[in-house]
Design a protein around this motif. Structure first.
Motif, PDB file in Angstrom:
ATOM      1  N   PHE A 226      -2.402  -2.385  23.068  1.00 14.57           N
ATOM      2  CA  PHE A 226      -3.114  -3.016  21.954  1.00 14.57           C
ATOM      3  C   PHE A 226      -4.468  -3.588  22.368  1.00 14.57           C
ATOM      4  CE2 PHE A 226       1.096  -3.043  19.922  1.00 14.57           C
ATOM      5  CZ  PHE A 226       0.741  -2.635  18.649  1.00 14.57           C
ATOM      6  N   ARG A 227      -4.702  -3.761  23.664  1.00 17.65           N
ATOM      7  CA  ARG A 227      -6.010  -4.240  24.114  1.00 17.65           C
ATOM      8  C   ARG A 227      -7.075  -3.152  24.038  1.00 17.65           C
ATOM      9  NH1 ARG A 227      -4.429  -7.937  29.459  1.00 17.65           N
ATOM     10  NH2 ARG A 227      -3.523  -9.682  28.287  1.00 17.65           N
ATOM     11  N   HIS A 228      -6.649  -1.935  23.815  1.00 14.81           N
ATOM     12  CA  HIS A 228      -7.568  -0.803  23.713  1.00 14.81           C
ATOM     13  C   HIS A 228      -7.914  -0.616  22.242  1.00 14.81           C
ATOM     14  CE1 HIS A 228      -9.588   2.667  25.295  1.00 14.81           C
ATOM     15  NE2 HIS A 228      -8.873   3.522  24.598  1.00 14.81           N
ATOM     16  N   ALA A 229      -9.175  -0.855  21.877  1.00 12.90           N
ATOM     17  CA  ALA A 229      -9.580  -0.897  20.472  1.00 12.90           C
ATOM     18  C   ALA A 229      -9.214   0.355  19.675  1.00 12.90           C
ATOM     19  CB  ALA A 229     -11.085  -1.172  20.370  1.00 12.90           C
ATOM     20  N   PRO A 263      -0.490  -8.343  20.060  1.00 10.65           N
ATOM     21  CA  PRO A 263      -1.007  -9.613  19.535  1.00 10.65           C
ATOM     22  C   PRO A 263      -0.308 -10.002  18.237  1.00 10.65           C
ATOM     23  CG  PRO A 263      -2.476  -7.842  18.904  1.00 10.65           C
ATOM     24  CD  PRO A 263      -1.367  -7.206  19.710  1.00 10.65           C
ATOM     25  N   PRO A 264      -0.422 -11.260  17.824  1.00 12.64           N
ATOM     26  CA  PRO A 264       0.190 -11.690  16.556  1.00 12.64           C
ATOM     27  C   PRO A 264      -0.282 -10.878  15.360  1.00 12.64           C
ATOM     28  CG  PRO A 264      -0.457 -13.603  17.863  1.00 12.64           C
ATOM     29  CD  PRO A 264      -0.995 -12.403  18.568  1.00 12.64           C
ATOM     30  N   LYS A 265      -1.545 -10.440  15.364  1.00 13.28           N
ATOM     31  CA  LYS A 265      -2.044  -9.663  14.227  1.00 13.28           C
ATOM     32  C   LYS A 265      -1.308  -8.329  14.099  1.00 13.28           C
ATOM     33  CE  LYS A 265      -5.922  -7.534  16.774  1.00 13.28           C
ATOM     34  NZ  LYS A 265      -7.403  -7.383  16.834  1.00 13.28           N
ATOM     35  N   ALA A 266      -0.763  -7.824  15.210  1.00 15.69           N
ATOM     36  CA  ALA A 266       0.016  -6.580  15.156  1.00 15.69           C
ATOM     37  C   ALA A 266       1.444  -6.852  14.689  1.00 15.69           C
ATOM     38  CB  ALA A 266       0.018  -5.897  16.514  1.00 15.69           C
ATOM     39  N   THR A 267       2.075  -7.877  15.246  1.00 16.73           N
ATOM     40  CA  THR A 267       3.447  -8.178  14.826  1.00 16.73           C
ATOM     41  C   THR A 267       3.498  -8.562  13.347  1.00 16.73           C
ATOM     42  OG1 THR A 267       3.173 -10.448  15.634  1.00 16.73           O
ATOM     43  CG2 THR A 267       4.186  -8.872  17.131  1.00 16.73           C
ATOM     44  N   ALA A 268       2.386  -9.089  12.823  1.00 19.90           N
ATOM     45  CA  ALA A 268       2.335  -9.443  11.398  1.00 19.90           C
ATOM     46  C   ALA A 268       2.436  -8.216  10.496  1.00 19.90           C
ATOM     47  CB  ALA A 268       1.047 -10.210  11.099  1.00 19.90           C
ATOM     48  N   LEU A 269       2.168  -7.018  11.053  1.00 18.84           N
ATOM     49  CA  LEU A 269       2.248  -5.784  10.265  1.00 18.84           C
ATOM     50  C   LEU A 269       3.678  -5.256  10.141  1.00 18.84           C
ATOM     51  CD1 LEU A 269      -0.859  -3.840  11.660  1.00 18.84           C
ATOM     52  CD2 LEU A 269      -0.736  -5.312   9.633  1.00 18.84           C
ATOM     53  N   HIS A 270       4.582  -5.803  10.939  1.00 21.29           N
ATOM     54  CA  HIS A 270       5.972  -5.321  10.935  1.00 21.29           C
ATOM     55  C   HIS A 270       6.585  -5.488   9.543  1.00 21.29           C
ATOM     56  CE1 HIS A 270      10.032  -4.621  12.589  1.00 21.29           C
ATOM     57  NE2 HIS A 270      10.408  -5.545  11.723  1.00 21.29           N
ATOM     58  N   ASN A 271       7.199  -4.409   9.041  1.00 24.71           N
ATOM     59  CA  ASN A 271       7.842  -4.462   7.724  1.00 24.71           C
ATOM     60  C   ASN A 271       8.990  -3.455   7.708  1.00 24.71           C
ATOM     61  OD1 ASN A 271       8.532  -4.108   4.950  1.00 24.71           O
ATOM     62  ND2 ASN A 271       6.554  -4.993   4.372  1.00 24.71           N
ATOM     63  N   MET A 279       7.282  -2.731  17.698  1.00 24.05           N
ATOM     64  CA  MET A 279       8.370  -2.901  18.670  1.00 24.05           C
ATOM     65  C   MET A 279       7.954  -3.584  19.973  1.00 24.05           C
ATOM     66  SD  MET A 279      10.715  -1.338  16.903  1.00 24.05           S
ATOM     67  CE  MET A 279      12.043  -1.019  18.049  1.00 24.05           C
ATOM     68  N   ASN A 280       6.691  -3.976  20.113  1.00 23.06           N
ATOM     69  CA  ASN A 280       6.191  -4.562  21.346  1.00 23.06           C
ATOM     70  C   ASN A 280       6.123  -3.505  22.454  1.00 23.06           C
ATOM     71  OD1 ASN A 280       5.324  -6.464  23.294  1.00 23.06           O
ATOM     72  ND2 ASN A 280       6.564  -8.062  22.353  1.00 23.06           N
ATOM     73  N   TRP A 281       6.299  -3.911  23.694  1.00 23.92           N
ATOM     74  CA  TRP A 281       6.095  -3.034  24.849  1.00 23.92           C
ATOM     75  C   TRP A 281       7.335  -2.206  25.132  1.00 23.92           C
ATOM     76  CZ3 TRP A 281       7.838  -3.780  30.245  1.00 23.92           C
ATOM     77  CH2 TRP A 281       7.194  -2.912  31.141  1.00 23.92           C
ATOM     78  N   ALA A 282       7.130  -0.943  25.471  1.00 21.88           N
ATOM     79  CA  ALA A 282       8.240  -0.072  25.869  1.00 21.88           C
ATOM     80  C   ALA A 282       8.340  -0.065  27.388  1.00 21.88           C
ATOM     81  CB  ALA A 282       8.025   1.340  25.351  1.00 21.88           C
ATOM     82  N   GLU A 283       9.437  -0.565  27.907  1.00 20.43           N
ATOM     83  CA  GLU A 283       9.592  -0.605  29.364  1.00 20.43           C
ATOM     84  C   GLU A 283       9.595   0.802  29.953  1.00 20.43           C
ATOM     85  OE1 GLU A 283      12.511  -2.604  32.748  1.00 20.43           O
ATOM     86  OE2 GLU A 283      12.713  -3.145  30.628  1.00 20.43           O
ATOM     87  N   ASP A 284      10.156   1.756  29.227  1.00 23.66           N
ATOM     88  CA  ASP A 284      10.161   3.151  29.656  1.00 23.66           C
ATOM     89  C   ASP A 284       9.609   4.000  28.515  1.00 23.66           C
ATOM     90  OD1 ASP A 284      10.675   5.762  30.429  1.00 23.66           O
ATOM     91  OD2 ASP A 284      12.597   5.286  31.355  1.00 23.66           O
TER      92      ASP A 284
END
Length: 430
Positions: A226-229, A263-271, A279-284
């Motif tokens: 998500f840090r990559h625009a 970031p919070p702005k991304a999790t706010a899109l969850h629906n 889903m946040n970060w994928a460990e694998d």
């Protein structure tokens, strides 16, 4: 018999490598692996803090040494290390440390790992912003995709970032480029000598296991730091335009979005009701990609080549993308999925791939052909080593012929040196 001394390499990283977070981190690890296979002596340094997903280099036999910006302690460090090769990870590290390397280790070969042309990505981002301000149409971005190289040059030429980045390329003895399109842009439009550039795309081992079958997969997936625009913009385009078009045809469809540093702005899109899952970060990443039926990469701007698409090919997961997403990633080979220019076309192609097993299997087979022809570590790793050794052997001639680079080093390093020394003196007073 006296054994020859191993080539000593210093890598100066913009960040500590995070191969599970970004394609840039993965590419750096692939380069380090190529060095390790030669038995080279590697030290990795960075002025950055340690990220939560950083790779542990020490078990690989790579020394990790933190360094500081604008601090003469680096001078003693590099003088004692006396590397044969210094690899700058991103042009900003060459700006910061290049003059110190030249002053204290003038015979060390200076190599730049570009990752992608940041100035190209930034110029495309600005074009997209202008386009979004000028029009409410969130469907058709055809005019944004794959303009002529001359047009790209005209967007970039007057920017401060392009001047800085290309100056760093000239000041180095060799620059590693992941994109052949960007090589042609530099050579044809910016007049960078071709011998200063080396094509080194993402390098992978070909899969040996059969991919997960069509029937055992479900859902759509988008993945990216998500840090990559460009990745964040892709998520926004999915949310506002593309995903509603897909859900209109597949009312029970589910989209899983993974990415490091959510970031919070991304999790706010969850629906969940809309099937839109952040889903946040994928460990694998390869595991979640292997369980997915179709990978979505709706990139409206960007540069370089796309790690998420290489991962999809490794997992036998067809993808839908744009000309920006596919740029420089294939030549004469067929694309393993679909390349689209509008949101409507993107959604339609995604639905067809998801439902049509025959089309899906054909795309999967095309991915294996593309990987074998273009991304094998066994091909590009040795080619990289061969090029570096060749440059070392002809270093004096390369530098003599690169007068522009010599001139830029003379002027830029002086100004950078004085600025760094002023900052260091100021820091002592504080």
């Amino acid at each position: 018999m006296i054994q020859p001394r191993a080539t000593k390499v210093l890598v100066i990283g913009y960040v500590w490598p995070e191969p599970r977070s970004s394609a840039a981190g993965g590419h750096m690890m692939q380069i380090l692996e190529s060095f390790l296979q030669q038995g080279w002596d590697i030290t990795f340094s960075s002025p950055a803090g340690t990220g939560e997903h950083r790779a542990d280099l020490a078990p690989l036999g790579i020394r990790e040494v933190p360094i500081e910006l604008n601090n003469s302690s680096f001078d003693m460090f590099i003088s004692e290390l006396a590397p044969d090769v210094v690899l700058f990870d991103r042009f900003m590290m060459e700006e910061q440390f290049g003059w110190r390397v030249e002053k204290h280790c003038p015979n060390a070969m200076r190599v730049l790992e570009s990752s992608d042309l940041q100035s190209l990505r930034d110029a495309r981002h600005q074009r997209l912003k202008d386009r979004l301000k000028a029009s409410d149409d969130n469907n058709d971005f055809s005019e944004m995709f794959a303009p002529a190289l001359r047009e790209e040059f005209e967007f970039m030429a007057d920017t401060d970032l392009a001047k800085r980045e290309i100056a760093a390329i000239y000041r180095c003895d060799l620059t590693l480029m992941v994109s052949q399109v960007e090589i042609e842009l530099l050579v044809e439009q910016f007049k960078v000598p071709r011998n200063l550039l080396h094509w080194c795309p993402l390098m992978v081992e070909l899969p040996t296991r059969s991919p997960v079958p069509f029937e055992d997969r479900a859902n759509f997936l988008h993945i990216g730091n998500f840090r990559h625009a460009p990745n964040w913009d892709a998520v926004l385009w999915l949310k506002t335009t593309i995903w509603p078009l897909i859900r209109a045809q597949l009312p029970t469809a589910q989209l899983h979005i993974y990415g490091a540093y959510t970031p919070p702005k991304a999790t706010a899109l969850h629906n969940a009701a809309q099937g839109f899952h952040v889903m946040n970060w994928a460990e694998d990443a390869l595991q979640v990609m292997s369980a997915t039926r179709v990978c979505l990469a709706p990139l409206r701007f960007g540069a370089g080549i796309k790690g998420k698409i290489v991962d999809a090919m490794l997992c036998g997961t067809p993808n839908v993308t744009t000309p920006v997403g596919a740029e420089a990633m294939y030549g004469e080979e067929a694309w393993p999925g679909a390349i689209t220019r509008t949101a409507r076309e993107f959604a339609d192609c995604a639905v067809r791939l998801y439902n049509d097993k025959a089309q899906w299997l054909n795309a999967q087979a095309q991915a294996q052909t593309l990987l074998a022809g273009r991304y094998q570590q066994a091909l590009h790793g040795p080619a990289l080593i061969e090029r570096l050794v060749e440059c070392q052997q002809h270093l004096a001639n390369i530098r003599r012929d690169n007068f522009t680079g010599s001139m830029l080093r003379h002027h830029q390093h002086k100004s950078t040196q004085y600025m760094a020394q002023w900052i260091e003196a100021k820091n002592r007073l504080n």
